[in-house]
Design a protein around this motif. Sequence first.
Motif, mmCIF file in Angstrom:
data_model
loop_
_atom_site.group_PDB
_atom_site.id
_atom_site.type_symbol
_atom_site.label_atom_id
_atom_site.label_comp_id
_atom_site.label_asym_id
_atom_site.label_seq_id
_atom_site.Cartn_x
_atom_site.Cartn_y
_atom_site.Cartn_z
ATOM 1 N N TRP A 309 0.836 -1.206 0.000
ATOM 2 C CA TRP A 309 0.000 0.000 0.000
ATOM 3 C C TRP A 309 0.868 1.253 0.000
ATOM 4 O O TRP A 309 0.637 2.186 -0.765
ATOM 5 C CB TRP A 309 -0.924 -0.022 1.215
ATOM 6 C CG TRP A 309 -1.830 1.182 1.267
ATOM 7 C CD1 TRP A 309 -2.957 1.405 0.519
ATOM 8 C CD2 TRP A 309 -1.657 2.336 2.102
ATOM 9 N NE1 TRP A 309 -3.513 2.619 0.839
ATOM 10 C CE2 TRP A 309 -2.729 3.219 1.805
ATOM 11 C CE3 TRP A 309 -0.717 2.700 3.055
ATOM 12 C CZ2 TRP A 309 -2.867 4.443 2.439
ATOM 13 C CZ3 TRP A 309 -0.856 3.920 3.696
ATOM 14 C CH2 TRP A 309 -1.923 4.782 3.388
ATOM 15 N N GLU A 312 2.451 1.938 -3.466
ATOM 16 C CA GLU A 312 1.540 2.530 -4.449
ATOM 17 C C GLU A 312 1.238 3.995 -4.105
ATOM 18 O O GLU A 312 1.107 4.833 -5.000
ATOM 19 C CB GLU A 312 0.242 1.718 -4.515
ATOM 20 C CG GLU A 312 0.413 0.302 -5.039
ATOM 21 C CD GLU A 312 0.972 0.251 -6.456
ATOM 22 O OE1 GLU A 312 0.793 1.229 -7.227
ATOM 23 O OE2 GLU A 312 1.605 -0.773 -6.805
ATOM 24 N N GLN A 313 1.168 4.304 -2.810
ATOM 25 C CA GLN A 313 0.948 5.682 -2.391
ATOM 26 C C GLN A 313 2.122 6.568 -2.810
ATOM 27 O O GLN A 313 1.945 7.714 -3.246
ATOM 28 C CB GLN A 313 0.775 5.749 -0.864
ATOM 29 C CG GLN A 313 -0.513 5.149 -0.350
ATOM 30 C CD GLN A 313 -1.733 5.911 -0.839
ATOM 31 O OE1 GLN A 313 -2.475 5.401 -1.681
ATOM 32 N NE2 GLN A 313 -1.946 7.110 -0.346
ATOM 33 N N GLN A 316 1.922 7.267 -6.478
ATOM 34 C CA GLN A 316 0.882 8.256 -6.734
ATOM 35 C C GLN A 316 1.369 9.666 -6.402
ATOM 36 O O GLN A 316 1.096 10.623 -7.139
ATOM 37 C CB GLN A 316 -0.353 7.910 -5.892
ATOM 38 C CG GLN A 316 -1.617 8.629 -6.288
ATOM 39 C CD GLN A 316 -2.809 8.157 -5.477
ATOM 40 O OE1 GLN A 316 -2.792 8.231 -4.257
ATOM 41 N NE2 GLN A 316 -3.829 7.672 -6.169
ATOM 42 N N SER A 317 2.110 9.802 -5.296
ATOM 43 C CA SER A 317 2.603 11.126 -4.889
ATOM 44 C C SER A 317 3.628 11.676 -5.874
ATOM 45 O O SER A 317 3.824 12.892 -5.967
ATOM 46 C CB SER A 317 3.211 11.049 -3.488
ATOM 47 O OG SER A 317 4.414 10.276 -3.494
ATOM 48 N N ALA A 322 -0.249 4.332 -10.643
ATOM 49 C CA ALA A 322 -0.318 3.615 -9.373
ATOM 50 C C ALA A 322 -1.636 2.865 -9.262
ATOM 51 O O ALA A 322 -2.632 3.227 -9.878
ATOM 52 C CB ALA A 322 -0.172 4.581 -8.196
ATOM 53 N N LEU A 323 -1.616 1.799 -8.467
ATOM 54 C CA LEU A 323 -2.818 1.014 -8.217
ATOM 55 C C LEU A 323 -3.619 1.673 -7.099
ATOM 56 O O LEU A 323 -3.056 2.189 -6.136
ATOM 57 C CB LEU A 323 -2.453 -0.412 -7.797
ATOM 58 C CG LEU A 323 -1.698 -1.253 -8.838
ATOM 59 C CD1 LEU A 323 -1.329 -2.605 -8.231
ATOM 60 C CD2 LEU A 323 -2.545 -1.459 -10.091
ATOM 61 N N GLU A 324 -4.928 1.635 -7.264
ATOM 62 C CA GLU A 324 -5.809 2.136 -6.211
ATOM 63 C C GLU A 324 -6.050 0.985 -5.229
ATOM 64 O O GLU A 324 -6.896 0.118 -5.448
ATOM 65 C CB GLU A 324 -7.124 2.630 -6.814
ATOM 66 C CG GLU A 324 -6.991 3.874 -7.665
ATOM 67 C CD GLU A 324 -6.670 5.106 -6.821
ATOM 68 O OE1 GLU A 324 -6.949 5.073 -5.585
ATOM 69 O OE2 GLU A 324 -6.140 6.084 -7.376
ATOM 70 N N LEU A 325 -5.272 0.962 -4.166
ATOM 71 C CA LEU A 325 -5.406 -0.103 -3.171
ATOM 72 C C LEU A 325 -6.059 0.417 -1.903
ATOM 73 O O LEU A 325 -5.885 1.567 -1.521
ATOM 74 C CB LEU A 325 -4.023 -0.677 -2.823
ATOM 75 C CG LEU A 325 -3.240 -1.344 -3.962
ATOM 76 C CD1 LEU A 325 -1.910 -1.881 -3.417
ATOM 77 C CD2 LEU A 325 -4.043 -2.471 -4.589
ATOM 78 N N LYS A 326 -6.815 -0.465 -1.258
ATOM 79 C CA LYS A 326 -7.377 -0.127 0.036
ATOM 80 C C LYS A 326 -6.282 -0.157 1.099
ATOM 81 O O LYS A 326 -5.294 -0.877 0.972
ATOM 82 C CB LYS A 326 -8.459 -1.128 0.419
ATOM 83 C CG LYS A 326 -9.671 -1.147 -0.501
ATOM 84 C CD LYS A 326 -10.644 -2.229 -0.025
ATOM 85 C CE LYS A 326 -11.841 -2.326 -0.971
ATOM 86 N NZ LYS A 326 -12.773 -3.411 -0.535
ATOM 87 N N GLU A 327 -6.499 0.632 2.146
ATOM 88 C CA GLU A 327 -5.565 0.567 3.267
ATOM 89 C C GLU A 327 -5.666 -0.808 3.947
ATOM 90 O O GLU A 327 -6.733 -1.445 3.928
ATOM 91 C CB GLU A 327 -5.896 1.656 4.287
ATOM 92 C CG GLU A 327 -5.689 3.063 3.773
ATOM 93 C CD GLU A 327 -5.911 4.094 4.863
ATOM 94 O OE1 GLU A 327 -5.749 3.724 6.050
ATOM 95 O OE2 GLU A 327 -6.233 5.239 4.538
#
Length: 337
Positions: A309, A312-313, A316-317, A322-327
């Motif tokens: 996670w 991927e964050q 994105q930054s 990036a993959l949209e992953l849940k926390e």
Amino acid sequence: MSTTSAPPAISGWGFVDLDAEHYHADPAPRPSMSSGLLATIVTGTIAEAKESHPRLTPSDQPEKDNKQFDIGTVAHTLVLGKGREIDVIDADAWTTKAAKDARAASKAQGRTPVLAKHHEQAEAMRVALFEQLAGIKGEEDTFTPEAGVAEQAGFWQEQTPAGKMWGRALYDWRATGRLVIRDYKTYNGQLGADPDGFIKGIMGTGKDVQDPWYSRGMAAIIGAETGETIPWDAVDFKFIVQDPNPPYLVAVVALNDRVWSGERCQWAIDRWSAAAKANLWRGFVPAVHYVDPPAYAKAQWEARMLAQWEGEQQMQSLGLPALELKEPDAYRAEPVA
């Protein structure tokens, strides 16, 4: 296989001169407990312990060829000055017909065959052992015939919830007139005779119970002879551990928490006596076993989810795909308090 006569029957308590083969055949009046059997119960099951008992499950399986076993066995004989007679075979390996025939003939006579190079190694171990013991305070006379008795078996009875049961132990060396036991171990672990590594090794196999078990036997036998009640932890039990690789280092090792190993030993005794009383030699309890995942597996999984996670964050930054992953918390059945 060697040919041997039936083991002499043991009729009462005490220390007796008995060769290892007859001892391991269990000559007690009734099938007895040993430290090896108790170690199997501590780490395994009653069914496995019964399978390993020479009188409850007799076996004619031949000894396995093993270099380290050969060296350890011969070193044991040379150090203690007792054991099977040794035949030194002048060969580089057991692969030739002549070497195989010589080995078979030696075993048929109840002797111990060993390659010349391995005998030399065992003799070097013996010399190194006594040189090092001479420099350890309190161990200067360990394994010497002047100060003690080597390779003697002990037989006694244990009071259990199922009544009295026979116990046996084969003492490498016990001091004369003192409550002292020394057990010689050749240990080829990753760190050789390193005390911490050795203790971790025997804890994993349950063999730490040898201390309380052998000590219980000595305390019981000598107490019966003197009319005293001797607690088992009054006995001074230590392992003399030697690395079979040069420079053949030696460590004198004692359990720091003997009480814990004594508890394990008592638990195994009670398990064995209960099985004998019920004639129920169970493996695993015949029911569904619901088992939690180990704590380390959970921790590794938590770390993996978090790392994925966070990675991927970071992408994105940086403005990268990036993959949209849940926390990770989103995958918990119950919210974290």
